[in-house]
Scaffold this active site. Structure first.
Site, short mmCIF file in Angstrom:
data_model
loop_
_atom_site.label_atom_id
_atom_site.label_comp_id
_atom_site.label_asym_id
_atom_site.label_seq_id
_atom_site.Cartn_x
_atom_site.Cartn_y
_atom_site.Cartn_z
N LYS A 126 0.81 -1.22 0.00
CA LYS A 126 0.00 0.00 0.00
C LYS A 126 0.84 1.27 0.00
O LYS A 126 0.60 2.19 -0.77
CB LYS A 126 -0.91 0.02 1.23
N THR A 127 1.80 1.34 0.91
CA THR A 127 2.57 2.57 1.07
C THR A 127 3.35 2.90 -0.20
O THR A 127 3.32 4.03 -0.69
CB THR A 127 3.54 2.45 2.26
N GLU A 170 -3.45 6.34 1.45
CA GLU A 170 -3.20 4.94 1.75
C GLU A 170 -4.35 4.46 2.63
O GLU A 170 -4.53 4.96 3.74
CB GLU A 170 -1.86 4.77 2.47
#
Length: 465
Positions: A126-127, A170
């Site tokens: 995700k990041t 995010e």
């Protein structure tokens, strides 16, 4: 920890003075910083002082070290995260005073207003994918607002508030809060069972992603075709009336990677508008896939592909994602956030691409007793790909101990594969152990979502002796 159910999002202008409990956390600090940028009076408290608290003070926030009910004087709204215990004295006082109490995700949603929201979700990646979206958009001439659960090395921050209609976030699935955002474009990098202390069952966890991608404001979903869990959602999401754009190395992916060179971060990218080349400064197939996900967002928005790719190609990394801490005597020390078996496997694979002929030494700290209990065998199998493994005891985070669950469970699983493994119960002993194991050209990786991140500089000091 309980799941966070979506609630109506209040207007930012109605919140008044806002106090953040545990403001120094990666997620909370980003929201607080964006509130400050939006002109909202911000205060906050945390258990220990940190560089993040110093930055927030300089940005204009009133900060306290330690929690005390008096910190709520003059406050209208209190923001909490899932990690805050119900008996925290400031939270108890906020209830007593009848103050507005918002979960972090609701506070973050307040910043979004009528934006076109790009929410990046998934069990892994995700990041990095969020960061790549931000840089791609910037390269294409956009100026998106964003909140990321980590610091972008390109910008030196994990949050930014602009006047643009684009907002990139995010979207964390761990507590269900990713369903709160008014998402327009949903990105799903992969779905693999995790956070079952919260979701209870794998089917509940999967349904959470379905709910996220099928939300009333969602128009498009960018989804990894290579990932079985994500691919399994396609028909359900399409049945909800959403347009799905897939990516991956699979020949059926809408955005397809071929001629993949993970060692050098290169691949040919075929999109619905033609063929081009993807060039990254970071290594590994997982990063090429993450970059392709971001390109899917650019395609949906109709942005110039080459300019978008130029922005993506400038990506330097994010804090704690294969971040180089230092090098001494030919030994490189890396820090990485991997805390799920699939992430551990991907990180070690990327390390092998970067290795210079020496050993890969992983210092792994299991995160959460429940995750260690469920995945100890999988952790053992993933870690066994390293040359040497040091396993620390479990970082409990929000959990109470589970009888018999320790880091040694993981160490014993590694041992089954014949890999040299050392269980170091006291983290303070780890730097000296690693210094004895490491030699020239070796790559040392501190790995996990807890306090293991503190070890990198201490390992470098131990290596000096």
């Amino acid at each position: 920890m309980a799941l966070i159910a979506p609630v109506p999002t209040p207007q930012l202008s109605t919140l008044g003075a806002v106090h953040f409990i545990a403001i120094g956390g990666a997620g909370m600090s980003g929201v607080a910083r964006s509130f400050l940028s939006a002109g909202v009076p911000v205060s906050g408290s945390d258990q220990v002082d940190s560089d993040i608290l110093t930055e927030l003070r300089l940005a204009g926030a009133t900060i306290w070290v330690g929690h005390d009910p008096s910190h709520l004087d003059g406050v209208d709204t209190v923001v909490v995260s899932t990690a805050i215990g119900q008996h925290n004295c400031e939270l108890v006082e906020a209830r007593r005073r009848g103050l507005t109490i918002l979960h972090r995700s609701v506070a973050l949603a307040c910043l979004m207003g009528d934006s076109t929201v790009i929410s990046v979700a998934g069990t892994h990646g995700k990041t990095t994918t969020t960061a790549l979206c931000i840089l791609g958009l910037t390269g294409a001439g956009e100026d998106p607002s964003y909140v990321v659960g980590g610091t972008l090395l390109n910008t030196g921050t994990g949050s930014y508030q602009s006047t643009s209609e684009l907002f990139v976030v995010e979207a964390d699935e761990s507590d269900g809060s990713f369903r709160q955002y008014p998402t327009t474009i949903a990105v799903i990098t992969g779905v693999e069972a995790d956070h079952l202390d919260n979701w209870e069952t794998e089917s509940n966890y999967i349904q959470g992603f379905v709910d996220f991608a099928s939300g009333p404001t969602v128009t498009h979903v960018v989804l990894c075709y290579d990932d079985p869990g994500a691919r399994g959602l396609i028909e359900t999401i399409q049945a909800a009336g959403k347009t799905v754009l897939t990516y991956g190395t699979h020949p059926l992916a809408d955005l397809q990677l071929t001629d993949v060179d993970p060692r050098n971060g290169r691949a040919t990218l075929t999109t619905p508008t033609g063929q081009t080349h993807l060039k990254l400064r970071v290594h590994g197939l997982h990063n090429l896939l993450n970059a392709t996900a971001s390109c899917g967002v650019g395609h949906i928005l109709g942005l110039d592909q080459e300019k978008f790719l130029s922005g993506v190609g400038s990506f330097l990394g994010t804090h704690r994602r294969f971040q180089t801490i230092g090098e001494i005597r030919g030994i490189t020390v890396i820090d990485d956030y991997a805390h799920h078996p699939t992430e551990v496997e991907a990180t070690i694979a990327a390390a092998k691409l970067q290795a210079r002929g020496g050993k890969i030494i992983v210092c792994f700290q299991p995160h959460l007793y429940s995750r260690t209990l469920k995945f100890s065998q999988e952790f053992g199998r993933a870690l066994a790909d390293a040359g040497e493994v040091v396993v620390l005891d479990v970082y409990p985070a929000r959990e109470e101990p589970i009888d018999g669950v320790t880091g040694d469970m993981v160490a014993q699983e590694v041992k089954r594969y014949g890999t040299s493994v050392h269980y170091v119960e006291n983290m303070d002993d780890a730097p000296d152990v690693i210094a004895r194991l490491a030699g020239p050209s070796d790559l040392v990786i501190t790995m996990g979502a807890g306090s293991v991140t503190q070890l990198g500089p201490r390992i470098l000091c131990a290596l000096e002796v």
